[in-house]
Write an enzyme that holds these catalytic residues in place. Structure first.
Site, PDB file in Angstrom:
ATOM      1  N   HIS A   1      24.074 126.578  -8.432  1.00  0.00           N
ATOM      2  CA  HIS A   1      23.521 125.357  -9.004  1.00  0.00           C
ATOM      3  C   HIS A   1      23.584 125.343 -10.531  1.00  0.00           C
ATOM      4  O   HIS A   1      23.251 124.324 -11.154  1.00  0.00           O
ATOM      5  CB  HIS A   1      22.077 125.166  -8.538  1.00  0.00           C
ATOM      6  CG  HIS A   1      21.677 123.731  -8.385  1.00  0.00           C
ATOM      7  ND1 HIS A   1      22.461 122.679  -8.797  1.00  0.00           N
ATOM      8  CD2 HIS A   1      20.559 123.157  -7.868  1.00  0.00           C
ATOM      9  CE1 HIS A   1      21.855 121.531  -8.542  1.00  0.00           C
ATOM     10  NE2 HIS A   1      20.691 121.800  -7.982  1.00  0.00           N
TER      11      HIS A   1
ATOM     12  N   ASP B   1      26.393 120.813  -8.961  1.00  0.00           N
ATOM     13  CA  ASP B   1      25.244 120.008  -8.583  1.00  0.00           C
ATOM     14  C   ASP B   1      25.399 119.517  -7.146  1.00  0.00           C
ATOM     15  O   ASP B   1      26.456 119.647  -6.523  1.00  0.00           O
ATOM     16  CB  ASP B   1      25.082 118.830  -9.539  1.00  0.00           C
ATOM     17  CG  ASP B   1      24.715 119.281 -10.944  1.00  0.00           C
ATOM     18  OD1 ASP B   1      23.966 120.274 -11.066  1.00  0.00           O
ATOM     19  OD2 ASP B   1      25.173 118.657 -11.914  1.00  0.00           O
TER      20      ASP B   1
END
Length: 443
Positions: free
Chosen positions: A415, A419
């Site tokens: 992450h 995304d």
């Protein structure tokens, strides 16, 4: 009679050293051409070193469990093959550090001044340092006692070149170290984060009837790699359910003729890999690595396929440039790597250089999984078991319920750089390619 120096062979661009596991031949043993002399281990795979010449082994220069640099002399063989023999005096005339540095990527740019060739001052430490790390430390006037205090991110806590350059940059207040400039590294290290502290180990109680099993070398490496991955990358997992009925029916239709024609069994794995490579081309930012604050966008698409070994350990052989292979080529590569992985016949370089990994948890009957990212990659796809389920189909006459072949895809991603929009879109695109499989496709 002549004496031949057996060198630790080069095992790929990214492999600079190996650990001697076992000597298959002892001093005094006669050796035939291609006889296995010893077994070695790198960070990823175990290999055998065959003899390039016939003769008698007269000396072993390293003991079992010792770490040896690529290009170092590991044994002396007495032979009658004078034309093929390399006299001991010739190799001995060249300093060992110089011979080794020729085999290590990146060291050819280091200056050959006195500082670079001076050994690091010794202490009571038994920690291993590669010649490249020692050269950099010598240029920066770092003593061994100071090296011992630096946290390493390599296998078993080993200090890597990047660890040392990061430490020097922090120590000098962000000024690039001299060694980094003279080495002319292709990708500069830009990581000013403080060295992570080691996690506290939990206290484990042992009762009288418990059995204590010591981890083997590979399991220790896997454990360290998994902990490092979870520590470095914030993991997020996205799931998609795919209707792969056409894909299953197509394989059932072609598998017998394909095996008869190619002498190879076609599994679902090459089909999954083909869909992954297509999706990577659509979303190239999933095919990246992170270097401090830099995102390294990979040119090649090299797909690792996680394979379980008979020992219970895991290994990830890599199909290089998988996007350039057709389905026949992918099938042959998958089968070849899987067979040699199970038989411990992989070459060290065949487990290096992956840019994305596929793991098939469905082979164990699991419908989905949340795999751990194989660093330094940023994503890994798990494919679950294919199950027959009732599903709603939209037709021109209205919705109907039919029995379909369904499976879950789960993508774990880093992450920091991936995304939810990118990760979710990517795994959905892989599913789209599988669902739209042409049942009349020729192979």
């Amino acid at each position: 009679m002549a004496q031949y120096e057996l060198l630790l062979p080069k095992m790929g661009e990214s492999v600079a050293e190996a650990t001697i596991i076992k000597w298959a031949k002892q001093p005094g043993d006669m050796i035939e051409l291609d006889d296995t002399i010893l077994e070695i281990a790198t960070d990823k795979v175990d290999s055998e070193v065959p003899s390039p010449i016939a003769g008698k082994l007269i000396k072993q220069l390293f003991k079992e469990d010792e770490v040896v640099q690529v290009g170092a002399v590991i044994a002396i063989i007495e032979t009658d093959a004078n034309a093929a023999a390399a006299p001991v005096e010739t190799a001995a005339a060249q300093p060992e550090a110089e011979r080794v540095s020729e085999q290590i990527p990146g060291t050819e740019q280091l200056p050959s001044n006195d500082a670079a060739t001076q050994p690091v001052k010794q202490s009571n430490s038994d920690r291993f340092y590669s010649p490249l790390v020692k050269n950099i430390a010598a240029q920066e006037n770092i003593e061994l006692s100071e090296l011992d205090s630096i946290t390493g991110t390599g296998a078993e806590g080993r200090l890597t070149k990047d660890d040392l350059l990061n430490y020097i940059q922090q120590k000098t207040g962000g000024v690039a170290p001299k060694a980094a400039v003279t080495a002319q590294a292709a990708v500069p290290v830009v990581n000013n984060q403080p060295a992570p502290s080691k996690p506290v180990q939990p206290v484990v109680s042992v009762n009288g009837g418990d059995e204590i099993i010591e981890m083997d070398r590979m399991r220790k490496l896997i454990a360290d790699h998994m902990v490092m991955s979870k520590h470095n990358s914030p993991h997020v997992t996205s799931f998609v359910e795919a209707d792969v009925t056409n894909m299953v029916m197509w394989r059932e239709k072609v598998k017998r003729n394909f095996e008869k024609r190619e002498n190879e069994k076609i599994t679902f794995t090459p089909i999954f890999i083909e869909a992954v490579t297509k999706a990577i081309k659509d979303f190239p930012m999933i095919n990246v690595s992170v270097n401090g604050t830099q995102i390294i966008k990979k040119r090649d698409i090299n797909i690792g396929m996680a394979a379980a070994l008979p020992s219970g350990n895991l290994i990830v052989p890599v199909i290089k440039n998988a996007d350039q292979l057709n389905l026949v080529g992918l099938t042959k590569s998958v089968n070849d790597l899987a067979i040699r992985a199970r038989n411990s016949k992989l070459k060290p370089d065949e487990t290096q250089g992956g840019t994305f990994t596929l793991t098939n948890v469905g082979s164990f009957g699991n419908v989905m999984g949340t795999p751990i990212i194989n660093q330094p990659q940023v994503a890994i796809l798990a494919v679950g078991a294919i199950k027959k389920k009732p599903a709603v189909l939209e037709t021109e006459f209205g919705d109907v319920i039919a029995i379909r072949h369904m499976m879950f895809l789960s993508l774990s991603y880093d992450h920091r750089v991936v995304d939810g929009a990118l990760g979710g879109s990517f795994v959905r695109r892989v599913a789209d390619y599988l669902e739209s499989w042409d049942i009349n496709r020729e192979i």
